[in-house]
Each structure stands twice: as C-alpha cells, then as structure tokens.
Design a protein around this motif. Structure first.
Motif, PDB file in Angstrom:
ATOM      1  N   HIS A  63     -11.541  -1.452 -64.823  1.00 40.94           N
ATOM      2  CA  HIS A  63     -12.967  -1.682 -64.594  1.00 40.94           C
ATOM      3  C   HIS A  63     -13.299  -3.139 -64.917  1.00 40.94           C
TER       4      HIS A  63
ATOM      5  N   GLU B 159      -9.571   0.074 -59.789  1.00 40.13           N
ATOM      6  CA  GLU B 159      -8.156   0.434 -59.873  1.00 40.13           C
ATOM      7  C   GLU B 159      -7.442   0.333 -58.533  1.00 40.13           C
TER       8      GLU B 159
ATOM      9  N   SER C 152      -7.494  -5.720 -64.900  1.00 41.62           N
ATOM     10  CA  SER C 152      -8.900  -6.141 -64.874  1.00 41.62           C
ATOM     11  C   SER C 152      -9.035  -7.617 -65.236  1.00 41.62           C
TER      12      SER C 152
ATOM     13  N   ASN D 208     -15.313   0.654 -61.110  1.00 45.70           N
ATOM     14  CA  ASN D 208     -13.886   0.944 -61.106  1.00 45.70           C
ATOM     15  C   ASN D 208     -13.211   0.127 -59.997  1.00 45.70           C
TER      16      ASN D 208
ATOM     17  N   ASP E  48     -15.024   7.228 -67.045  1.00 45.69           N
ATOM     18  CA  ASP E  48     -15.979   7.375 -65.939  1.00 45.69           C
ATOM     19  C   ASP E  48     -15.920   8.761 -65.312  1.00 45.69           C
TER      20      ASP E  48
END
Length: 393
Positions: free
Chosen positions: A365, A331, A337, A329, A148
């Motif tokens: 993600h 994180e 995830s 995203n 990304d």
C-alpha cells in the motif's frame, strides 16, 4: 567515531518517513522539479484568525514566560470541559498535561509505564513513532494487524491471541493514520471485554483525528465503565484546528499518572509555550465553524479521490471513515511500496509515503494524504495514472 560514541538507546529510535519524504520532495522542488505534496499530514488550511489574534493578544498580556509544567489551570479546565463535551469523558483537570505537540504524550507514556521486557500491542500499519518509542523504552513491540480485507478494523481473535502475561500497554488510533480506518463502537466494546480481566494493562488511545470522522462518530474506550482510570487519551490541536506548527497537544489520564508525566515534562522541556496555550483555549471555546468547513472540504476530497483511485487499473482503495488519508492497495504492480513511491516521486513528481514505513503489514500500500487542495489531488491522480500505465506497459 560518532557511531561508536552514541548510546545504544538512541540506536533503537526510528524516524517518521513522511518528514524524510518531505525533505527530499522539497530538495527536488528547489532543483526546479514540479512536485505534488501528498506525503505529509498537514492541512492546507490556515489557522483560524481568531486563534492567531488570541495568541498575539496573549503575548501583549504577558504570556511570554514559563507556565506551570502541566499547563495553566484555566486551560486544563477548558480541555476537561471539551473532553466531556466531545468525547463523553468526565476528566479531572488535575489529570491533564499540556505538551508541546502530541508526540510527547506517546513518548512519556512509554517512559513512565513500560519496563524492559514489557510487551506493547500497537497498530500495524500505524503511526511509526509508536514502535520507535516502545523500543527506546526497552519494551517489546507486538503488532496488531489492521488489514484492508477487514476494512482496517480490529481482528478480535488476533488481538486476543496477542495478549500475554507480559502485556503492559495497548495502543490504538481512532480514526487511523495511515489507513483512515476507524474502529466501530462494537470493536471498542469487544476490545474492552477482552481486557476487562486484566486491570494491569493500560491503554493509550490516540484520538487526534476524532473530529475528522465522516461517517458517524467514534467511541473513546475511556467511556467504557472501568476503563477511564487505565486509559491515557492523546489529543491536540494540529489536525482539528490546522495548528501543526504551533506544537501543542495534551494527555488526559488519572491524576497520579499525570504527576509522573509532569515529572518527565519538567526534565525535558520545562513547560509548553505560554501564549500557544491561550490560543489553544480560544480554539476550544471559540467559534467552531472552521472545523466543520475543513471537515466538509476533506469529505469532498475523500469522495473524489477514492473514486478516482479505484478507477485506475491495478489500484484498489477502501473508503476512509476518518482522518485525511487514503491507503490504496498497489500489490498488482509487483513493486515494494518503497520502490513504488520512490519512482512515483522521481518519474511523476508525486510525493507519497510508502506503506511499509508504517509497519510490515502496510506493505503493498501507500499513504495518499488528501490534506492537499482538490486541484493538487486531481493533478496528482493524473500523474499517478500515467505512471501506473507505464508500469503496466
């Protein structure tokens, strides 16, 4: 007993997590739990009526038996005309193989080109069936990171470094599943420049979403001089015409490769359903209004969804250029995830696909499909925001 009996090759096959998530979401719904489906890449639109009518008429006309293994000549000609009109690729109808869905083109490409030990470069995060098929064929998967921080575009230096004397095939999707990112024309041209002195490397160009591009258009690498004969284009009808259940796709390639693919077809499923081929030809040659209407609806959903996701504390999301997926995203929440998506479904009733199911570079993600209605998306985001607040707390 059965684990021991199974051939080693079958153990190399992976799966597609979205279908496993869908099954679990449906099971929870059957128990009475409210679930918003944002996990599956299936348009919430119906197949256009004129396509359905043509299938029905075709059945009455007798298109209910076997077809030629690579597909009816008139359908292959219609596809060739469409490919030239849409992609600028002058395809030979003899180089077109019509398949029951797009996945066989992936599978057959690996089986007819990849020898044990050959290296195959594939997008990561990317459609999980790529890596699965590479391993099944005995190939060595070589991930091509799409990050990304680079707007999910190709990192040319990493791509160049991933090519070795063992490289046999390069796979990419444009636009991408799961990121919605798209390679710009200059990305394609630079990729071709890197590959031009390696005519022994083939390309599988997955263009299943190329009618669903919201900002500009995408370029097929098959239009670059010297690349058409070494490129296999994968396309189909599931996404563009809301025909997921019809199971019809096609590959465009050099006629010599098409003969090999037809041999795999005849050994596995004989042919693609006759009346669906007639419906597919109607899709290509009939009114295209529904495609544009669906695309505009997806654009509106994309714009609303990405803004809404970026307004949630802890989530950031790139604006997808195509397909109907966002890849936010997550994180900052400190969860894998898979755990994030598992809890999102259990605690908030929102089904989404975890990023690592699309490859190791997808970790941090999750894939959020906006093929759902805008009302469902609004409710899903409301639930997601509440869920993330609980995580922060």
């Amino acid at each position: 007993m059965y684990e021991e009996a199974a051939a080693e090759r079958i153990k190399k096959l992976g799966t597609e997590s979205a279908f496993a998530i869908l099954a679990r979401a449906n099971a929870l719904q059957a128990q009475g739990k409210s679930i918003i489906h944002c996990e599956i890449g299936q348009p919430d639109f119906k197949t256009p009526r004129h396509i359905i009518d043509r299938a029905y008429q075709a059945m009455l006309e007798g298109y209910t038996g076997y077809s030629p293994t690579p597909g009816y000549p008139q359908v292959r000609e219609a596809i060739a005309e469409y490919v030239y009109r849409q992609k600028g690729v002058k395809a030979d109808p003899e180089g077109i193989v019509i398949t029951p869905g797009g996945k066989p083109v992936m599978f057959y490409t690996m089986l007819m080109l990849v020898n044990p030990g050959d290296e195959v470069i594939y997008p990561n995060p990317g459609f999980p069936i790529y890596e699965s098929c590479i391993r099944f064929a005995g190939g060595i998967p070589v991930p091509m990171p799409l990050l990304d921080v680079n707007d999910f575009r190709l990192d040319l230096e990493k791509f160049r470094a991933s090519i070795t004397p063992k490289t046999k095939l390069v796979i990419f999707t444009n636009p991408s599943n799961p990121t919605g990112g798209a390679f710009q024309k200059e990305d394609i041209l630079q990729m071709a420049e890197i590959l031009k002195d390696r005519p022994d490397i083939f390309i599988l160009s997955d263009e299943i979403y190329d009618r669903l591009v919201y900002d500009g258009s995408v370029t097929s690498i098959a239009t670059v001089p010297g690349f058409q004969d070494r490129t296999i284009i994968l396309d189909g009808f599931s996404k563009t015409y809301a025909m997921t259940g019809w199971r019809i796709g096609y590959g465009v390639m050099h006629p010599d490769l098409a003969r090999y693919m037809s041999r795999l077809m005849v050994n596995s499923n004989s042919c693609t359903t006759s009346f669906t081929q007639m419906a597919a030809m109607e899709a290509l040659t009939g009114p295209q209004d529904s495609v544009e209407e669906m695309k505009e609806a997806f654009r509106q959903r994309r714009d609303w969804l990405v803004e809404a996701l970026n307004n949630i504390d802890g989530i950031s999301c790139r604006l997808p250029r195509g397909a109907f997926y966002a890849f936010p995203n997550i994180e900052s929440f400190g969860l894998s995830s898979k755990e994030f998506c598992g809890r999102l479904m259990d605690e908030a009733g929102v089904a989404a696909a975890w990023g690592s199911s699309f490859g190791s570079y997808g970790e941090g993600h999750f894939r959020f499909s906006y093929a759902a209605s805008l009302d469902d998306l609004k409710e899903a985001v409301r639930r997601l925001e509440k869920f993330t607040r609980s995580l922060k707390a």
